[in-house]
Scaffold this motif. Structure first.
Motif, PDB file in Angstrom:
ATOM      1  N   GLY A  97       0.820  -1.215   0.000  1.00 53.16           N
ATOM      2  CA  GLY A  97       0.000   0.000   0.000  1.00 53.16           C
ATOM      3  C   GLY A  97       0.847   1.255   0.000  1.00 53.16           C
ATOM      4  O   GLY A  97       0.570   2.216  -0.728  1.00 53.16           O
ATOM      5  N   THR A  98       1.888   1.263   0.807  1.00 49.33           N
ATOM      6  CA  THR A  98       2.786   2.414   0.862  1.00 49.33           C
ATOM      7  C   THR A  98       3.491   2.604  -0.470  1.00 49.33           C
ATOM      8  O   THR A  98       3.591   3.712  -0.983  1.00 49.33           O
ATOM      9  CB  THR A  98       3.815   2.238   1.997  1.00 49.33           C
ATOM     10  OG1 THR A  98       3.124   2.075   3.229  1.00 49.33           O
ATOM     11  CG2 THR A  98       4.747   3.438   2.081  1.00 49.33           C
ATOM     12  N   ILE A  99       3.951   1.526  -1.039  1.00 48.57           N
ATOM     13  CA  ILE A  99       4.625   1.607  -2.332  1.00 48.57           C
ATOM     14  C   ILE A  99       3.662   2.113  -3.401  1.00 48.57           C
ATOM     15  O   ILE A  99       4.038   2.901  -4.264  1.00 48.57           O
ATOM     16  CB  ILE A  99       5.253   0.252  -2.712  1.00 48.57           C
ATOM     17  CG1 ILE A  99       6.430  -0.047  -1.779  1.00 48.57           C
ATOM     18  CG2 ILE A  99       5.698   0.235  -4.169  1.00 48.57           C
ATOM     19  CD1 ILE A  99       7.022  -1.422  -1.929  1.00 48.57           C
ATOM     20  N   ALA A 100       2.397   1.686  -3.319  1.00 48.52           N
ATOM     21  CA  ALA A 100       1.403   2.149  -4.295  1.00 48.52           C
ATOM     22  C   ALA A 100       1.245   3.666  -4.235  1.00 48.52           C
ATOM     23  O   ALA A 100       1.156   4.334  -5.268  1.00 48.52           O
ATOM     24  CB  ALA A 100       0.061   1.467  -4.055  1.00 48.52           C
ATOM     25  N   ILE A 101       1.233   4.221  -3.025  1.00 45.67           N
ATOM     26  CA  ILE A 101       1.125   5.679  -2.886  1.00 45.67           C
ATOM     27  C   ILE A 101       2.366   6.347  -3.463  1.00 45.67           C
ATOM     28  O   ILE A 101       2.275   7.327  -4.183  1.00 45.67           O
ATOM     29  CB  ILE A 101       0.907   6.086  -1.415  1.00 45.67           C
ATOM     30  CG1 ILE A 101      -0.512   5.703  -0.992  1.00 45.67           C
ATOM     31  CG2 ILE A 101       1.128   7.583  -1.219  1.00 45.67           C
ATOM     32  CD1 ILE A 101      -0.829   5.971   0.443  1.00 45.67           C
ATOM     33  N   VAL A 102       3.517   5.799  -3.142  1.00 51.31           N
ATOM     34  CA  VAL A 102       4.766   6.374  -3.649  1.00 51.31           C
ATOM     35  C   VAL A 102       4.801   6.313  -5.177  1.00 51.31           C
ATOM     36  O   VAL A 102       5.173   7.278  -5.838  1.00 51.31           O
ATOM     37  CB  VAL A 102       5.990   5.645  -3.043  1.00 51.31           C
ATOM     38  CG1 VAL A 102       7.272   6.079  -3.719  1.00 51.31           C
ATOM     39  CG2 VAL A 102       6.058   5.911  -1.549  1.00 51.31           C
ATOM     40  N   ILE A 103       4.372   5.196  -5.733  1.00 50.74           N
ATOM     41  CA  ILE A 103       4.360   5.067  -7.191  1.00 50.74           C
ATOM     42  C   ILE A 103       3.393   6.074  -7.796  1.00 50.74           C
ATOM     43  O   ILE A 103       3.681   6.681  -8.821  1.00 50.74           O
ATOM     44  CB  ILE A 103       4.006   3.628  -7.611  1.00 50.74           C
ATOM     45  CG1 ILE A 103       5.175   2.698  -7.268  1.00 50.74           C
ATOM     46  CG2 ILE A 103       3.667   3.544  -9.087  1.00 50.74           C
ATOM     47  CD1 ILE A 103       4.863   1.234  -7.404  1.00 50.74           C
ATOM     48  N   GLY A 161      11.156  -2.950   4.852  1.00 50.30           N
ATOM     49  CA  GLY A 161      10.147  -2.968   5.909  1.00 50.30           C
ATOM     50  C   GLY A 161       9.918  -1.670   6.643  1.00 50.30           C
ATOM     51  O   GLY A 161       9.139  -1.629   7.596  1.00 50.30           O
ATOM     52  N   LYS A 162      10.587  -0.605   6.245  1.00 50.72           N
ATOM     53  CA  LYS A 162      10.366   0.678   6.903  1.00 50.72           C
ATOM     54  C   LYS A 162       9.134   1.355   6.314  1.00 50.72           C
ATOM     55  O   LYS A 162       8.836   1.213   5.140  1.00 50.72           O
ATOM     56  CB  LYS A 162      11.576   1.588   6.737  1.00 50.72           C
ATOM     57  CG  LYS A 162      12.775   1.121   7.513  1.00 50.72           C
ATOM     58  CD  LYS A 162      13.832   2.178   7.560  1.00 50.72           C
ATOM     59  CE  LYS A 162      14.938   1.713   8.497  1.00 50.72           C
ATOM     60  NZ  LYS A 162      15.770   2.814   8.904  1.00 50.72           N
ATOM     61  N   SER A 163       8.449   2.090   7.150  1.00 56.60           N
ATOM     62  CA  SER A 163       7.331   2.907   6.679  1.00 56.60           C
ATOM     63  C   SER A 163       7.882   4.277   6.299  1.00 56.60           C
ATOM     64  O   SER A 163       9.035   4.611   6.616  1.00 56.60           O
ATOM     65  CB  SER A 163       6.283   3.050   7.779  1.00 56.60           C
ATOM     66  OG  SER A 163       6.804   3.827   8.849  1.00 56.60           O
ATOM     67  N   LEU A 164       7.050   5.085   5.640  1.00 57.53           N
ATOM     68  CA  LEU A 164       7.470   6.456   5.338  1.00 57.53           C
ATOM     69  C   LEU A 164       7.742   7.215   6.633  1.00 57.53           C
ATOM     70  O   LEU A 164       8.664   8.032   6.697  1.00 57.53           O
ATOM     71  CB  LEU A 164       6.412   7.165   4.501  1.00 57.53           C
ATOM     72  CG  LEU A 164       6.193   6.606   3.097  1.00 57.53           C
ATOM     73  CD1 LEU A 164       5.073   7.376   2.395  1.00 57.53           C
ATOM     74  CD2 LEU A 164       7.454   6.648   2.271  1.00 57.53           C
ATOM     75  N   ALA A 165       6.970   6.936   7.677  1.00 49.51           N
ATOM     76  CA  ALA A 165       7.188   7.585   8.975  1.00 49.51           C
ATOM     77  C   ALA A 165       8.548   7.181   9.552  1.00 49.51           C
ATOM     78  O   ALA A 165       9.274   8.029  10.096  1.00 49.51           O
ATOM     79  CB  ALA A 165       6.064   7.240   9.946  1.00 49.51           C
TER      80      ALA A 165
END
Length: 132
Positions: free
Chosen positions: A10-16, A68-72
């Motif tokens: 999900g995080t990668i999807a936002i970044v993409i 495994g790190k989050s954007l935070a």
């Protein structure tokens, strides 16, 4: 997929989503002065995100997410302001929703429903939390 993998995806999807302008720009190989305004904005958003995260490149950010790190986590590790990361992503995602409404790809009711959930979704994604 386990919950952690879902969060990472999900995080990668936002970044993409935010970095879409970079790929388009490179694929077209146009001189800088002929970029479409949307491409320029996406590149500016991507640059702003990298700056807020405290990373020097898209690859560095992707590597941290893959590990495994989050954007935070990335932001905290680099003494950044997580609130600004959330605000930037929220602004970009809101603009995309506005565009979808204007283009007629979603109804006003769909827009309102998605817009009302957007802040929570973006915040949970930035922190790497499962969807509620």
């Amino acid at each position: 997929m386990n919950p952690k993998q879902i969060i990472i995806v999900g995080t990668i999807a936002i970044v993409i989503t935010l970095s879409g302008g970079i790929w388009t720009d490179k694929a077209n190989a146009k001189p800088k002065n002929t970029e479409a305004p949307t491409q320029r904005i996406n590149i500016e958003v991507q640059d702003a995100l990298l700056h807020l995260l405290g990373v020097s490149s898209n690859e560095e950010m992707q590597e941290a997410l893959y590990n495994g790190k989050s954007l935070a986590d990335i932001t905290k590790d680099n003494n950044g302001d997580i609130r600004r990361v959330i605000a930037l992503q929220l602004t970009e995602m809101t603009e995309q929703l506005d565009q979808r409404l204007t283009q007629g790809s979603i109804t006003l009711d769909q827009y309102r429903a998605q817009r009302s959930e957007l802040a929570e979704i973006v915040t949970r994604s930035v922190y790497g939390l499962p969807s509620g």
